[in-house]
Write a protein that holds these residues in place. Structure first.
Motif, short mmCIF file in Angstrom:
data_model
loop_
_atom_site.label_atom_id
_atom_site.label_comp_id
_atom_site.label_asym_id
_atom_site.label_seq_id
_atom_site.Cartn_x
_atom_site.Cartn_y
_atom_site.Cartn_z
N PRO A 1 41.87 33.86 47.17
CA PRO A 1 41.44 33.31 45.88
C PRO A 1 40.88 34.41 44.98
O PRO A 1 40.09 35.24 45.44
N GLY A 2 41.33 34.42 43.75
CA GLY A 2 40.86 35.41 42.80
C GLY A 2 41.64 36.71 42.82
O GLY A 2 41.63 37.46 41.84
N GLU A 3 42.35 36.98 43.90
CA GLU A 3 43.14 38.22 43.97
C GLU A 3 44.48 38.01 43.27
O GLU A 3 44.91 36.89 43.02
N SER A 4 45.16 39.13 43.00
CA SER A 4 46.32 39.10 42.10
C SER A 4 47.45 38.19 42.57
O SER A 4 48.13 37.59 41.74
N LEU A 5 47.66 38.11 43.89
CA LEU A 5 48.79 37.32 44.39
C LEU A 5 48.34 36.05 45.10
O LEU A 5 48.97 35.58 46.05
N TYR A 6 47.23 35.48 44.62
CA TYR A 6 46.72 34.20 45.15
C TYR A 6 47.85 33.17 45.16
O TYR A 6 48.50 32.95 44.14
#
Lengths: 137, 137, 137, 137
Positions: free
Chosen positions: C78-83
């Motif tokens: 969650p929140g990271e680029s490839l969520y």
């Protein structure tokens, strides 16, 4: 040709589109590589929506079974040796014509092309135009 | 442009490919029309196999939700209003950037483009090149 | 090594099995080729049934995204680029460690190995034993 | 033999591979245990990509129905008692030959083997080589 690059796929699809225009039937055309993964796909304007799936799966069927889908049609009929073949591979095997394997000079299957949108005869004629480009380039 | 024909899709994909070559990242590029159905797809040589699915579904996500997939990324986070959006539509909604809706002059969404193969920033840059062609043609 | 043949896959799986015996955790081990198609799979006695799917999909994930699945773990949070990356490709992308891409001498990804059955650390250790065979043979 | 361990599966697959080499047809070979879960799978170089799925599902079909898939072929034909059997179990039931149940000394089914890659006759011949190892060991 020996390998299905994007450049090759574009040339094959263009040849198929030319033939489709000539016979006046809008088509979906798909090309897969040796690993049976999609390289290129075009849907001509007014082509059947159902053909999006069918064209891709014809290409997959031909490359993954190393067979013309017309042959799959014949061997998968009730009573024939591979009856039910169309139920395998999560429904991705198409059991009617319009898909051809793509072979290199040695006859090794290195991909497949699938066409859908018209009658089986029309689909096969358009797919053959792509095969011709592959085999004669 | 006002409609996603195959001719339009080819132009958009070509623009995306040019940008992908420029930044030196092989990409998968997909374009869908107003009905969210695939019109064109190209996989550049050496592009990620996983991107075949992702690029098509980014295009689908953008057209079907009329949203940039980067916006979907934001609203689908845990605690946000559309948390779980990525689990809908048989897993076809992509929750990270690289997909844009295609809008006509009136701002009406008439299709979508999806790009996959690099970082989210790279995917977005390449997809934007396609959007620019659509909006400025 | 430069290509994932069955002979290669057997050697990689054997190395993984040896390591699994050494650390005393029964594992499932899978190897895919450049086209991300399964070449070999072994389930050791008493290995987790769920790991049959997980090992194969770790191998698929690593080859199709050209990433260690531990990296997929990080970028898909969650929140990271490839969520949401784990929701793509019909649920075949595994978002935790135990899968590695297989690279030839030039660093080109030509396949993947996936291991499942223990903790992520154990899975990674066993998968690494297979990678070592590939890279040093 | 009385149980399908990994060691057993390896022996069966090796026997099948030897037979496949002898008749010069590259095959996919799969073995499942009493729970119908995959124990081992090998794809020989140049074997059909479609056979990855088919071999595994032949093994599953034989173990789960306790039938030779050639028998499934016969009873699932139009008009026959189990017509449509191939549509059950999420498409995992294969309705043509190449899969055999594995039976212990008491005739109890304790697993299955599936082979795909050639004609039905070739697939059956290769699968029989694996069955022979199981029954005579």
């Amino acid at each position: 040709m020996t390998e299905v690059t994007l450049e090759t796929a574009k040339a094959l699809i263009a040849a198929a589109e030319d033939k489709a225009v000539e016979i006046d039937v809008p088509m979906c055309v798909a090309v897969v590589d040796k690993g049976c993964n999609l390289v290129g796909f075009h849907r001509m304007d007014e082509a059947l929506i159902a053909s999006i799936d069918i064209a891709q799966n014809k290409a997959y069927s031909s490359a993954s079974l190393k067979l013309d889908t017309q042959t799959i049609h014949e061997v998968s009929q009730p009573g024939e040796s591979l009856y039910g073949l169309g139920n395998t591979n999560d429904g991705r095997i198409v059991t009617f014509g319009g898909g051809f394997p793509l072979k290199d000079e040695d006859g090794t299957v290195v991909g497949g092309v699938g066409v859908s949108g018209g009658s089986v005869e029309e689909d096969r004629e358009v797919a053959q135009a792509a095969v011709d480009v592959f085999e004669n380039a």
